[in-house]
Structures are given as structure tokens and as C-alpha cells.
Design a protein around this motif. Structure first.
Motif, PDB file in Angstrom:
ATOM      1  N   VAL A   1       4.685  21.042  -4.918  1.00  0.00           N
ATOM      2  CA  VAL A   1       4.554  20.813  -3.486  1.00  0.00           C
ATOM      3  C   VAL A   1       5.776  20.012  -3.048  1.00  0.00           C
ATOM      4  N   THR A   2       5.982  19.882  -1.754  1.00  0.00           N
ATOM      5  CA  THR A   2       6.940  18.897  -1.266  1.00  0.00           C
ATOM      6  C   THR A   2       6.153  17.691  -0.794  1.00  0.00           C
ATOM      7  N   SER A   3       6.634  16.521  -1.165  1.00  0.00           N
ATOM      8  CA  SER A   3       5.855  15.296  -1.029  1.00  0.00           C
ATOM      9  C   SER A   3       6.608  14.251  -0.224  1.00  0.00           C
ATOM     10  N   ILE A   4       5.853  13.532   0.605  1.00  0.00           N
ATOM     11  CA  ILE A   4       6.361  12.350   1.299  1.00  0.00           C
ATOM     12  C   ILE A   4       5.547  11.165   0.807  1.00  0.00           C
ATOM     13  N   ALA A   5       6.204  10.192   0.225  1.00  0.00           N
ATOM     14  CA  ALA A   5       5.541   8.975  -0.233  1.00  0.00           C
ATOM     15  C   ALA A   5       6.194   7.783   0.454  1.00  0.00           C
TER      16      ALA A   5
ATOM     17  N   LEU B   1      10.583  17.463  -3.860  1.00  0.00           N
ATOM     18  CA  LEU B   1       9.723  18.371  -4.612  1.00  0.00           C
ATOM     19  C   LEU B   1       9.003  17.598  -5.709  1.00  0.00           C
ATOM     20  N   ARG B   2       7.697  17.847  -5.855  1.00  0.00           N
ATOM     21  CA  ARG B   2       6.879  17.178  -6.872  1.00  0.00           C
ATOM     22  C   ARG B   2       5.872  18.170  -7.445  1.00  0.00           C
ATOM     23  N   ASP B   3       5.306  17.824  -8.591  1.00  0.00           N
ATOM     24  CA  ASP B   3       4.187  18.582  -9.136  1.00  0.00           C
ATOM     25  C   ASP B   3       2.995  18.498  -8.186  1.00  0.00           C
ATOM     26  N   ASP B   4       2.259  19.592  -8.030  1.00  0.00           N
ATOM     27  CA  ASP B   4       1.042  19.572  -7.227  1.00  0.00           C
ATOM     28  C   ASP B   4      -0.075  18.897  -8.031  1.00  0.00           C
ATOM     29  N   PRO B   5      -0.592  17.759  -7.581  1.00  0.00           N
ATOM     30  CA  PRO B   5      -1.620  17.049  -8.342  1.00  0.00           C
ATOM     31  C   PRO B   5      -3.025  17.580  -8.107  1.00  0.00           C
ATOM     32  N   PHE B   6      -3.146  18.678  -7.394  1.00  0.00           N
ATOM     33  CA  PHE B   6      -4.453  19.274  -7.121  1.00  0.00           C
ATOM     34  C   PHE B   6      -4.996  19.926  -8.388  1.00  0.00           C
TER      35      PHE B   6
ATOM     36  N   VAL C   1       0.849  -1.176   0.000  1.00  0.00           N
ATOM     37  CA  VAL C   1       0.000   0.000   0.000  1.00  0.00           C
ATOM     38  C   VAL C   1       0.894   1.238   0.000  1.00  0.00           C
ATOM     39  N   VAL C   2       0.432   2.279  -0.677  1.00  0.00           N
ATOM     40  CA  VAL C   2       1.186   3.523  -0.802  1.00  0.00           C
ATOM     41  C   VAL C   2       0.439   4.640  -0.086  1.00  0.00           C
ATOM     42  N   PHE C   3       1.161   5.406   0.716  1.00  0.00           N
ATOM     43  CA  PHE C   3       0.636   6.613   1.352  1.00  0.00           C
ATOM     44  C   PHE C   3       1.427   7.808   0.844  1.00  0.00           C
ATOM     45  N   ILE C   4       0.724   8.887   0.504  1.00  0.00           N
ATOM     46  CA  ILE C   4       1.370  10.117   0.055  1.00  0.00           C
ATOM     47  C   ILE C   4       0.750  11.287   0.790  1.00  0.00           C
ATOM     48  N   VAL C   5       1.584  12.175   1.323  1.00  0.00           N
ATOM     49  CA  VAL C   5       1.106  13.423   1.904  1.00  0.00           C
ATOM     50  C   VAL C   5       1.937  14.558   1.323  1.00  0.00           C
ATOM     51  N   ASN C   6       1.280  15.637   0.952  1.00  0.00           N
ATOM     52  CA  ASN C   6       1.943  16.795   0.357  1.00  0.00           C
ATOM     53  C   ASN C   6       1.797  18.012   1.261  1.00  0.00           C
ATOM     54  N   VAL C   7       2.854  18.813   1.328  1.00  0.00           N
ATOM     55  CA  VAL C   7       2.847  20.087   2.062  1.00  0.00           C
ATOM     56  C   VAL C   7       3.490  21.150   1.185  1.00  0.00           C
TER      57      VAL C   7
END
Length: 482
Positions: free
Chosen positions: A218-222, A168-173, A69-75
Motif C-alpha cells: 500500500v502507500t502509507s502516510i504516517a 510504499l509499505r507492506d499492506d498490514p491487512f 501519538v502515531v497516526f497511520i493511514v494507508n491507500v
């Protein structure tokens, strides 16, 4: 006047939540396409702490490995590509995924992430999944050793155990937030202009909406972990993310106080008044039902609740009669015309506590909308905004002017207020009327997956690479406003 009243009575409250009662199965997609998000700059405290401002949380079965399972949180919302090198995580904060596997909305497992220094030279340490040392809004690091350690901007850890990415990642919003704001403040009425209602015009490509967040990072933690590490007595888990701030050392162990949390998309933004959002972010899911049920409207049922035909079938017929259940004026009905519901508390049950409900045994690509919550976790390629629009306009109770469906007495009803026709005291009613933002071409509105300004990756961490410096290859221009 009667025709316009019909428009008003067709509307329901904006909730930005996925369907709460239908069981919708979609075939797994081979490529992740897009997601809609939820919580950028939604509360005073996080507005001043961007490294801890959660924009979105995702949880889903790994599309390449059904045992994980994958969890991702962006800030760090609205991170400018031109200043990409300035965004990182805070060494003064504790970032957590919390997992409840017993059904009581209290964490049984935690995945904790901390950073050693400011800036993009930082190293992340991932702890867990592990039983938390403390539960609730004040936490300490678990006592076990890190399960993965790595540098900002890299994938690290073990593909057979705990694997992680921070960077750093693209904001998927994807959301026409500008038009949403105009609808709420009364300068516009709908996402697309129809009849007497103000909205965006249709472009030549068959779209109307503008993705307000295109081009931002965004900055992302996956984190990817084996499902076996998370299972309880059943296959269902509840998931939420928190960010906590370091407080003075107590008894030789660092302590962190929670100031931000997120479960389902946009719950705080939509339902919690601005003055209460800090308190909501400081709170814990196990108290949500008692504290926040009064903020959620009743759901329509098969029983007329006010003597005006205000039922699920009546709402469906009204939407059809007014033309907003078909293109080009609105999206098709997702629940159909004969959908049955017997509980006025259906929305409260689905929304609270504010956690994502994920069944570890449901394959990737099966959304399971409303089977046991909003949707099955939150996949990256799910239309987190449009599908809720289409569902909630059929379900949420709204009080309209006398003589209109839903225009009966408000006694005994927890309904949104639209009695001051034509404006509506609660402008959220107009937000969901059409069931879509029209960001996609009309011929793809019925597709419950959406496209992103950058394509999702085919492998972990799945979330797209960040936008480059403006002018470099791959630059995405900000969408043309109308």
C-alpha cells in the motif's frame, strides 16, 4: 436436525469490530507483530480512485515515546510488488487526520497532507496539527506554514515536533477475505469445516485460513506528533481519516470535497449496504448516530428478549454446548459465561459515530477493549478481526427458527435474520460462529496479537517495508489456496 439448529442459533452478526463491553488489558509487546484491516475497495467512488481509497487507519501511543501519538493511514490497496514504482499519492487530493478533543465528533484539530506532483518523485507537505479553517465534508488548507516537508519514501520532520513518512509499505491487512466472500455468497459455510458445514480443512501446521492480502503493498502516510498538541479538556480524543478531491478554486483558495473516510475497522464494509457506501463516505461523523443507527443490531442483555432464553448467558452456554467455544472447532469465549449487559443499544453506542476513540493516557499495549468504544485507538499489533468475532458472536441479537434460542417473535427486536435455516438470510451470522479465521496455528488463537508476513519495524514509521520485486530476497509467495 436439532443439533444443526443449535449450530445456527449459536451464530451472531459479522461486525469486524472490537469488543464493545469488556475491558481487556494486554501487556505491551516489545515487537509489533500484526494487524487486521478493513476497507479495501468498499465503495464505487473509491474503487475508481485508488490513490484515495483508504484501506486502514491506525492510532496509538508511540511505543518508544509515551509523550507522542502515531497516526497511520494507508491507500492504494492491492499494490503489486512487481509494479511498485507506479504507486504514489495524488496531487489532486487532500489527505487528513481529523481529531475531535471535545467529544462532539466534529474536528477540533486537523493534520493535512498534500503532494506537489504525481509519481514517486513527489514531495509531501504536512500541515498541523492546527485548528481547521473549515469543518465538515468541504475543506481548505489551514493558513499556517507546513510543519514538515519531505520526499516520497523518506522519514522527515522533527523527532521532537512533527515527524512524518510517506511512501510504499507492506499492506498490514490480514484477513481470509476469499473464504469470507465464499461464506457470504453461500458456496462455503464456515472458515473451518465442522460437521455438516463446509469450510477449509486443517493443514499439518494447525492452520486453516489463507491471508488473502499477503504479498501486497500500500502507500502509507504516517505522522508522529506530541500528545500535547492534541489534548482537549480530557485525555480522550476521537480520530478519523478522510481523503478529499480538489474542486475549482473558490475565492483564491483551493477547496477539497471529501469522498472517502474511515474511523473504526470495517464499519462501512459490514454494516452499510453497498448502495449507500458512497453516501456514507461523503458523510461526517457528527451525523452518524442519526443516519446509521438503524443499520446496527440490538445487543443481547441479561434480560430474555424473546422468551427463549435469548440472553448473554444463554448465548454463551449455547456456544459452549456446540463446541465452538473451544479448539479445534472454534475460539474460546472472550467474555466468559457470566458477562452482564443491560443496554440493547450497546453496539450502536460503541460503533457510532464512526471514529476511533483513543485515550492519550493509556500506555501503548493496553487495548482497553470496550472501555469507551471498540478498543483504545487501533494499534498495529492488534487482532482487529478475530477479537471482534469472539465478542460479537456473544452479543449481537439474531432471530433463529422457532423453537431455537433466539427464535421468538421479531417484534420489537433489531435482530439479524437467520430464520431460513440452514442457510440464513443474513450470511454474516455464519462468519462469526467460530470466532476466528484460523489463520494462526490453533495453539496461538488465544493470543490477541498476530503475526505479519513481514515484521513490523521497531522504530517510526513502524509499518513494514514494502515487498520487493518478485524473485528478489524477501519475496513472499502468495499463500496456497485450498
Amino acid at each position: 436436525m436439532k443439533h444443526t439448529k443449535n449450530w445456527m442459533r449459536a451464530a451472531v452478526a459479522f461486525t469486524v469490530m472490537a469488543g464493545t463491553v469488556a475491558f481487556l488489558t494486554l501487556a505491551p509487546s516489545r515487537q509489533m507483530k500484526k494487524v487486521y484491516g478493513s476497507d479495501h475497495r468498499e465503495a464505487p467512488t473509491v474503487d475508481g480512485l485508488p490513490e484515495g481509497d483508504i484501506t486502514d487507519l491506525y492510532s496509538f501511543t508511540d511505543p518508544n515515546d509515551s509523550t507522542r501519538v502515531v497516526f497511520i493511514v494507508n491507500v492504494n490497496p492491492f499494490a503489486q510488488a512487481a509494479e511498485g514504482g507506479s504507486y504514489a499519492f495524488s496531487p489532486e487530493m487532500l489527505y487528513q487526520f481529523k481529531i475531535d478533543n471535545t467529544g462532539d465528533a466534529r474536528e477540533d484539530q486537523v493534520i493535512q497532507i498534500v503532494f506537489d506532483q504525481p509519481g514517486q518523485g513527489q514531495t509531501a507537505s504536512v500541515y498541523g496539527p492546527a485548528v481547521p479553517t473549515t469543518t465538515g465534508a468541504r475543506n481548505t488548507l489551514v493558513t499556517s506554514a507546513p510543519t514538515a516537508t519531505g520526499k516520497f519514501g523518506t522519514v522527515f520532520g522533527s523527532a521532537s515536533a512533527v515527524q512524518a513518512y510517506v511512501g510504499l509499505r507492506d499492506d498490514p491487512f490480514v484477513f481470509d477475505f476469499a473464504q469470507f466472500t465464499r461464506i457470504l455468497n453461500g458456496s462455503q459455510d464456515l472458515f473451518r469445516a465442522v460437521g455438516p458445514f463446509r469450510g477449509r480443512p486443517v493443514r499439518a501446521d494447525g492452520t486453516s485460513g489463507v491471508d488473502t492480502f499477503a504479498g501486497f503493498n500500500v502507500t502509507s502516510i504516517a505522522v508522529s506528533v506530541p500528545k500535547a498538541m492534541l489534548r482537549g479538556s480530557t485525555s480522550k480524543i476521537n480520530v478519523w481519516a478522510t481523503v478529499s478531491k480538489l474542486v475549482p478554486t473558490r475565492h483564491g483558495q483551493n477547496t477539497y470535497d471529501q469522498f472517502e473516510r474511515m474511523g473504526q475497522q470495517a464499519i462501512a464494509t459490514v454494516f452499510v449496504p453497498a448502495a449507500q457506501r458512497d453516501a456514507f463516505n461523503f458523510a461526517i461523523p457528527e451525523n452518524d448516530v442519526a443516519a446509521y443507527s438503524s443499520l446496527i443490531p440490538d445487543a443481547l442483555t441479561t434480560t430474555d428478549n424473546d422468551g427463549t432464553g435469548n440472553t448473554t448467558a444463554g448465548r454463551a452456554a449455547l456456544l459452549q454446548a456446540e463446541g465452538v467455544a473451544a479448539l479445534p472447532n472454534g475460539a474460546p469465549l472472550l467474555l466468559g459465561t457470566n458477562f452482564g449487559n443491560t443496554s440493547k443499544d450497546l453496539l450502536r453506542i460503541a460503533l457510532l459515530p464512526d471514529v476511533q476513540r483513543l485515550d492519550l493516557d493509556i500506555p501503548y499495549g493496553t487495548l482497553a477493549i470496550g472501555q469507551f468504544g471498540l478498543q483504545n485507538g487501533r494499534p498495529l499489533d492488534y487482532s482487529t478481526i478475530d477479537v471482534p468475532f469472539q465478542l460479537i458472536r456473544q452479543l449481537a441479537d439474531v432471530q433463529f427458527p422457532s423453537g431455537v434460542t433466539g427464535g421468538g417473535t421479531a417484534t420489537g427486536r433489531a435482530a439479524l435474520n437467520c430464520t431460513a435455516f440452514p442457510q440464513c438470510q443474513d450470511r454474516r451470522v455464519l462468519v462469526v460462529l467460530q470466532g476466528t479465521q484460523f489463520i494462526k496455528p490453533d495453539n496461538t488463537i488465544v493470543n490477541y496479537l498476530d503475526g505479519n508476513d513481514y515484521p513490523f519495524l521497531a522504530t517510526f514509521p513502524y509499518i513494514p517495508a514494502p515487498h520487493p520485486l518478485p524473485g528478489a530476497a524477501g519475496t513472499i509467495d502468495y499463500p496456497t489456496q485450498q
